[in-house]
Design an enzyme around this catalytic site. Structure first.
Site, PDB file in Angstrom:
ATOM      1  N   SER A  67      70.806 -38.845 -96.510  1.00 14.79           N
ATOM      2  CA  SER A  67      69.749 -39.348 -95.532  1.00 14.79           C
ATOM      3  C   SER A  67      68.609 -39.897 -96.467  1.00 14.79           C
ATOM      4  CB  SER A  67      69.321 -38.199 -94.709  1.00 14.79           C
ATOM      5  OG  SER A  67      70.437 -37.448 -94.163  1.00 14.79           O
TER       6      SER A  67
HETATM    7  N1  SAH Z   1      72.667 -33.338 -95.075  1.00 18.60           N
HETATM    8  C1  SAH Z   1      73.324 -34.443 -96.035  1.00 18.60           C
HETATM    9  C2  SAH Z   1      73.596 -35.786 -95.196  1.00 18.60           C
HETATM   10  C3  SAH Z   1      74.876 -35.459 -94.431  1.00 18.60           C
HETATM   11  S1  SAH Z   1      75.751 -37.086 -93.861  1.00 18.60           S
HETATM   12  C4  SAH Z   1      72.701 -34.816 -97.192  1.00 18.60           C
HETATM   13  O1  SAH Z   1      71.294 -34.202 -97.312  1.00 18.60           O
HETATM   14  O2  SAH Z   1      73.361 -35.529 -97.894  1.00 18.60           O
HETATM   15  C5  SAH Z   1      76.750 -36.144 -92.501  1.00 18.60           C
HETATM   16  C6  SAH Z   1      77.650 -34.990 -93.254  1.00 18.60           C
HETATM   17  O3  SAH Z   1      78.196 -34.422 -92.195  1.00 18.60           O
HETATM   18  C7  SAH Z   1      78.828 -35.753 -93.978  1.00 18.60           C
HETATM   19  O4  SAH Z   1      79.035 -35.279 -95.215  1.00 18.60           O
HETATM   20  C8  SAH Z   1      80.042 -35.278 -93.062  1.00 18.60           C
HETATM   21  O5  SAH Z   1      81.178 -35.221 -93.805  1.00 18.60           O
HETATM   22  C9  SAH Z   1      79.523 -34.106 -92.313  1.00 18.60           C
HETATM   23  N2  SAH Z   1      80.266 -33.570 -91.086  1.00 18.60           N
HETATM   24  C10 SAH Z   1      80.450 -34.214 -90.055  1.00 18.60           C
HETATM   25  N3  SAH Z   1      81.178 -33.448 -88.858  1.00 18.60           N
HETATM   26  C11 SAH Z   1      80.997 -32.397 -89.396  1.00 18.60           C
HETATM   27  C12 SAH Z   1      81.799 -31.176 -88.860  1.00 18.60           C
HETATM   28  N4  SAH Z   1      82.229 -31.006 -87.969  1.00 18.60           N
HETATM   29  N5  SAH Z   1      81.244 -30.157 -89.587  1.00 18.60           N
HETATM   30  C13 SAH Z   1      81.012 -30.142 -90.766  1.00 18.60           C
HETATM   31  N6  SAH Z   1      80.244 -31.339 -91.534  1.00 18.60           N
HETATM   32  C14 SAH Z   1      80.521 -32.416 -90.921  1.00 18.60           C
END
Ligand code: SAH
Length: 219
Positions: free
Chosen positions: A61
């Site tokens: 993000s």
């Molecule tokens: N917080 C992260 C940004 C994440 S992007 C950072 O600081 O880098 C969103 C993430 O959510 C991705 O890695 C994706 O794989 C994960 N995601 C999507 N659906 C999900 C689910 N049902 N359970 C766990 N993770 C999930």
């Protein structure tokens, strides 16, 4: 006195110009080496105030969005926080400096393992990680003082609301996925407080997050 990377100082100044004034959150961002959370190919851009691609088609993000989310959570050092979507681990690393423990769930094995490796390398002791489907939350560790979704949902899954303490705060990007033909943002970062009767909601800023998807892919 700790010496900061000048690029980190520039990032914090950019966040200040965007209206982020919370000293605790700015200092947590200043102490988190973002270059450790992006792949080598993007190291040069690690301190730009922008989202960047990471593995598995996901994104780390934008620091501004990390700051707004972290401030909205109103954490203190006695709190246990659930994060859905570990991704690179950057948001969890920022949060971990401000609360008792972060519980972070990721559905992609490679991202989950890589984030764990980073937390170890940075000697961050208070992040627990789990490979799994965030739609189910983490019932064994519930209830949580705070919950942060870093993947977009059309509405907040009931299981997660049930794992939030009464009076607790949940922050999530709510809305549909952006249409790739449109430039517009179409989710709203939303702050919700669990009350006796339901959720009190407040829209914060427009954002673009990857969608929250069900299941654990075999990768
Ligand atoms: N917080 C992260 C940004 C994440 S992007 C950072 O600081 O880098 C969103 C993430 O959510 C991705 O890695 C994706 O794989 C994960 N995601 C999507 N659906 C999900 C689910 N049902 N359970 C766990 N993770 C999930």
């Amino acid at each position: 006195m700790q010496e900061f990377d000048p690029r980190l100082i520039a990032l914090v100044m950019a966040l200040r110009r965007q209206g982020i004034t919370d000293a605790r959150v700015l200092s947590a961002i200043e102490r988190t080496p973002r270059e450790m959370f992006v792949g080598e190919a993007f190291e040069h851009a690690a301190y730009d105030n922008s989202a960047l691609p990471i593995a598995c088609g996901q994104t780390i993000s934008q620091p501004y969005v990390v700051a707004v989310s972290t401030i909205a959570l109103e954490v203190n050092d006695s709190m246990r926080v659930l994060e859905i979507g570990t991704g690179s681990g950057y948001q969890a690393a920022v949060l971990a400096q401000l609360c008792r423990r972060v519980y972070s769930i990721e559905r992609h094995r490679s991202l989950h393992l890589e984030a764990e490796r980073r937390f170890k390398a940075l000697r961050i002791p208070n992040i627990a990680t789990k490979l799994g489907d965030g739609f189910a939350g983490w019932p064994e560790q519930a209830p949580f003082d705070r919950i942060l979704l870093t993947a977009a949902v059309p509405s907040v899954p009931q299981a997660l609301i049930e794992q939030l303490k009464p009076g607790g705060i949940l922050v999530a990007p709510v809305g549909e996925q952006p249409d790739s033909n449109l430039e517009s943002n179409c989710q709203l970062l939303t702050k919700m407080i669990r009350t006796e009767t339901g959720l009190k909601k407040e829209a914060l800023i427009p954002v673009v997050f990857v969608p929250m998807l069900p299941g654990v892919p075999q990768d």
